[in-house]
Design a protein around this motif. Structure first.
Motif, short mmCIF file in Angstrom:
data_model
loop_
_atom_site.label_atom_id
_atom_site.label_comp_id
_atom_site.label_asym_id
_atom_site.label_seq_id
_atom_site.Cartn_x
_atom_site.Cartn_y
_atom_site.Cartn_z
N UNK A 112 3.35 15.53 -4.10
CA UNK A 112 3.82 16.21 -2.88
C UNK A 112 3.16 15.65 -1.60
N UNK A 113 2.05 14.95 -1.74
CA UNK A 113 1.40 14.37 -0.56
C UNK A 113 1.79 12.90 -0.35
N UNK A 114 2.75 12.41 -1.15
CA UNK A 114 3.18 11.01 -1.04
C UNK A 114 3.83 10.74 0.32
N UNK A 115 3.37 9.68 0.96
CA UNK A 115 3.94 9.30 2.25
C UNK A 115 4.63 7.93 2.18
N UNK A 116 4.40 7.19 1.11
CA UNK A 116 5.00 5.86 0.98
C UNK A 116 4.28 4.83 1.83
N UNK A 117 5.03 3.84 2.28
CA UNK A 117 4.44 2.82 3.14
C UNK A 117 4.22 3.44 4.52
N UNK A 118 2.98 3.60 4.89
CA UNK A 118 2.69 4.35 6.12
C UNK A 118 3.21 3.64 7.36
N UNK A 119 3.35 2.32 7.26
CA UNK A 119 3.85 1.60 8.45
C UNK A 119 5.32 1.87 8.71
N UNK A 120 6.02 2.40 7.71
CA UNK A 120 7.43 2.77 7.91
C UNK A 120 7.56 4.21 8.42
N UNK B 286 0.84 -1.20 0.00
CA UNK B 286 0.00 0.00 0.00
C UNK B 286 0.88 1.26 0.00
N UNK B 287 0.50 2.20 -0.85
CA UNK B 287 1.22 3.48 -0.89
C UNK B 287 0.27 4.57 -0.38
N UNK B 288 0.74 5.31 0.62
CA UNK B 288 -0.14 6.29 1.27
C UNK B 288 0.10 7.71 0.77
N UNK B 289 -1.00 8.48 0.77
CA UNK B 289 -0.96 9.92 0.49
C UNK B 289 -1.81 10.63 1.54
N UNK B 290 -1.35 11.78 1.98
CA UNK B 290 -2.17 12.52 2.93
C UNK B 290 -1.51 13.82 3.36
N UNK B 291 -2.27 14.77 3.87
CA UNK B 291 -3.73 14.77 3.91
C UNK B 291 -4.32 15.09 2.54
N UNK C 60 -1.76 9.84 -8.06
CA UNK C 60 -1.89 9.08 -6.81
C UNK C 60 -2.41 7.67 -7.09
N UNK C 61 -3.40 7.59 -7.98
CA UNK C 61 -4.00 6.29 -8.25
C UNK C 61 -3.02 5.33 -8.93
N UNK C 62 -1.98 5.90 -9.51
CA UNK C 62 -0.96 5.05 -10.12
C UNK C 62 0.22 4.86 -9.18
N UNK C 63 0.08 5.33 -7.99
CA UNK C 63 1.14 5.17 -6.99
C UNK C 63 2.38 5.99 -7.31
N UNK C 64 2.17 7.06 -8.08
CA UNK C 64 3.32 7.88 -8.49
C UNK C 64 3.66 8.96 -7.47
N UNK C 65 4.77 9.58 -7.75
CA UNK C 65 5.26 10.65 -6.89
C UNK C 65 4.26 11.83 -6.85
#
Lengths: 157, 504
Positions: free
Chosen positions: B77-85, B55-60, B70-75
């Motif tokens: 400015x709100x990209x957070x990556x793997x939120x568990x990391x 899962x790739x997270x974006x927020x807020x 975002x839907x393609x998991x691309x870069x």
């Protein structure tokens, strides 16, 4: 708003559907307020007969809880959180702004008659204040400008 | 393609539904899953997009900032990556909250896939005394604030014979700065139900109530749905999982009375009366709801029980320090950049939480004070922020951990105004049964109002201390007894705020 016959049937069904519960009074009052919008005086005698409680005891319970209201509500209810976490993010400014904008203090109705302004003490969204609850909908990070946008559609001209 | 959008109150309050509508517009074939929040409130709405690499997270994310990238998991400015990391999560020890944000709160299968009801199965297979012994060995103490050993409370109820016993969950989370109960109920409601069923088996109860505050409409919906599903699946009701145990559970709503978070006032309210505090003894464990032996526990206490039963008391007790075993759930709130839920073993310092997790004030100004433990907790200045989070350490410092809420204030706060508010709040919410609380709070607020106008400050402060002493020593419960804590701490730690305006 319900007419008298309808109101009585709503009250009676609230009583009938809850009277067998343990400690039925609060569930009955909640149901009446949810259906009718407030707790009408007419219901006291009916509850009193059904639960074999004195009218004074029932009045005492109603008056203890801030949530129950005794007069018909306007179209909307706006609750502003006054608790500490929201204070730390500008809730005091927001409440001053809201009172000026609605021309009403807490427990009053806006000048146009459409919004009841009520204080509330914590909505559990304390990391994203100031918070308001508008007709059961929680809205976070409400700046005075955002408040004006939210309220614009509600007020009658 | 799968996208996860949280559906807890915080995410919804910041526009999660608008995000969902916009997602449907951008990509009509999208599979949208709803999960609870992971508790990183400042990143809400936090959406996660499923990709080959997890899962790739974006927020807020807002409806306006949502993009196809975002839907393609691309870069982005709100990209957070793997939120568990994310350090905020990676540094935590999530035990009670291990499932929040990962599962669909309304999905029983999701809950069971992550260990749900394992604890209940073990409980059914154990004698009641063995369950109580496990809870004792875990060192779990009441998470509502009073920190009474849970196993000891259960032991009393187990040993008290009666035709009927009750399990009551105190979900009247009224302390400002706290939202952990709400998150648990909205994001993992089955966990609370499981904890209550285990408690019922342990002490021999067959009726339970969750006393929930009216201000939490979404938690009400989630709990009711979860209760219905649990009953249908045989986890509640008659012959639980085919055993001889029976337990019925019902949610009851409060009606905006802070005092009903006090356990005896809560019981009165459940009985359909004014929420007047009862004198103790008798303890509710002996004479509680309708005069019967009753376990009254906070949401978090009960929601920790499934972990203890499933993984063992020792596993839980391995965390923590001294007599504070396990984890404490901190809620970072108020004027803080990264507000949210932080579950950690006891022992961390306030400073670590405010700086490393919280990242300083939201306004960018200097932090001046934090109030720990709700409206009855002390205000602490920066010089006290090295206190370790531990029940005894806080008590020794004249403060309390309470339910774990930490409310941060920047340097624009007027501590005299906060002290006045504490008294006003007590006056408003006092049940009125005892005089020190009912009258003391009104007089306290009046004296503070005069002090704030610069009238007879010295004399006022002397009188105020007198009122505080009477309230602390003479009140029937914690409402009047603890209101002096925020008031005195404001005066002691921030005396400059109590000087006439010219001097300030």
């Amino acid at each position: 708003m319900a007419d008298t016959t309808n109101m009585n049937s709503l009250i009676n069904s609230a009583i009938e559907n809850h009277r067998e519960l343990e400690g039925p009074l609060l569930p009955i009052l909640h149901k009446i307020q949810a259906d009718i919008g407030f707790i009408p005086t007419e219901c006291i005698k009916l509850i009193s007969n059904a639960l074999r409680m004195s009218a004074a005891d029932i009045e005492g319970v109603i008056s203890f809880y801030h949530h129950f209201r005794r007069t018909p509500p306007p179209a909307h209810k706006l609750e502003i959180c006054r608790a500490e976490a929201c204070q730390a993010l500008g809730a005091r400014e927001l409440e001053r702004h809201a009172m000026k904008h609605l021309k009403a203090k807490y427990h009053e109705i806006s000048a146009d008659g459409s919004v009841a302004l009520e204080p509330v003490y914590c909505l559990g969204n304390c990391a994203c204040g100031p918070n308001i609850l508008l007709d059961q909908k929680l809205i976070g990070r409400v700046s005075p400008a955002r408040f004006d946008e939210i309220i614009a559609g509600l007020l009658r001209n | 393609m799968k996208v996860y959008v949280p559906n807890d109150s915080t995410a919804l309050s910041l526009g999660a539904e608008d995000v969902v509508s916009r997602l449907r517009e951008i990509e009509p074939d999208l599979e949208i899953h709803r999960n609870g929040s992971r508790g990183l409130a400042w990143l809400e709405p936090l959406i996660e997009v499923e990709s080959h690499n997890g899962r790739i997270a974006y927020g807020p994310v807002t409806a306006e900032s949502l993009s196809k990238a975002m839907l393609q998991g691309k870069s982005h400015e709100l990209l957070l990556g793997d939120i568990e990391q994310h350090p905020y999560l990676a540094k935590q020890q999530r035990l009670t909250f291990e499932r929040i944000g990962k599962i669909d709160p309304e999905n029983l299968a999701d809950y069971q896939k992550m260990g749900g009801f394992d604890g209940l199965r073990r409980a059914i297979a154990s004698p009641p005394q063995a369950i109580v012994d496990q809870v004792k060995a875990s060192g779990l103490r009441g998470r509502g604030g009073a920190a009474f050993p849970t196993g000891r409370k259960w032991q009393t109820v187990l040993e008290t014979s009666s035709d009927k016993k009750y399990i009551v969950c105190n979900a009247d989370e009224g302390d400002s700065g706290t939202f952990a109960d709400r998150l648990l109920m909205e994001c993992d409601p089955f966990c609370l139900i499981e904890g209550m069923v285990i408690a019922a088996i342990a002490v021999g109860a067959n009726q339970g109530y969750i006393y929930l505050r009216r201000e939490y409409p979404l938690a009400l919906e989630r709990l009711q749905a979860a209760i219905d599903k649990s009953r249908k699946a045989g986890f509640l009701g008659k012959h639980i999982l085919g055993s001889d145990y029976c337990f019925e559970l019902e949610v009851r709503l409060g009606a905006d009375a802070y005092i009903c978070g006090e356990e005896t006032s809560l019981l009165e309210s459940l009985e359909g009366k004014r929420g007047l505090v009862r004198s103790k003894p008798p303890l509710p464990a002996i004479e509680g709801l309708f005069g019967r032996p009753t376990v009254v526990n906070n949401v978090l206490t009960l929601a920790t029980i499934p972990f203890i039963l499933a993984r063992g008391a020792e596993e839980y007790a391995n965390y923590g320090t001294g007599d504070s075993r396990g984890t404490i759930t901190i809620q970072l709130a108020g004027n803080i950049v990264r507000g949210g839920l932080v579950e950690l073993a006891f022992g961390t310092t306030l400073r670590e939480l405010l700086v490393e997790f919280g990242n300083g004030s939201f306004s960018g100004r200097e932090l001046k004070a934090v109030q720990v433990g709700g409206p009855l907790g002390a205000y602490l200045p920066a010089s006290k922020w090295d206190l370790p989070l531990d029940y005894e350490a806080f008590t020794a410092a004249g403060a309390m951990l309470g339910h774990g809420g930490i409310v941060a204030f920047d340097d624009t706060v007027d501590m005299a105004q906060q002290a006045e508010f504490s008294m006003e709040f007590c006056a408003l919410e006092s049940c009125g049964k005892c005089t020190p609380c009912r009258i003391g709070s009104v007089r306290g607020a009046e004296v503070l109002a005069r002090i704030r106008q610069g009238q007879q400050i010295e004399k006022g402060l002397e009188l105020l201390e007198d009122i505080c002493e009477t309230m602390e020593k003479g009140s029937l419960c914690a409402m009047g007894g603890l209101t002096p804590f925020p008031v005195r701490s404001a005066i002691n730690y921030f005396p400059e705020d109590f000087q006439p305006v010219e001097v300030k």
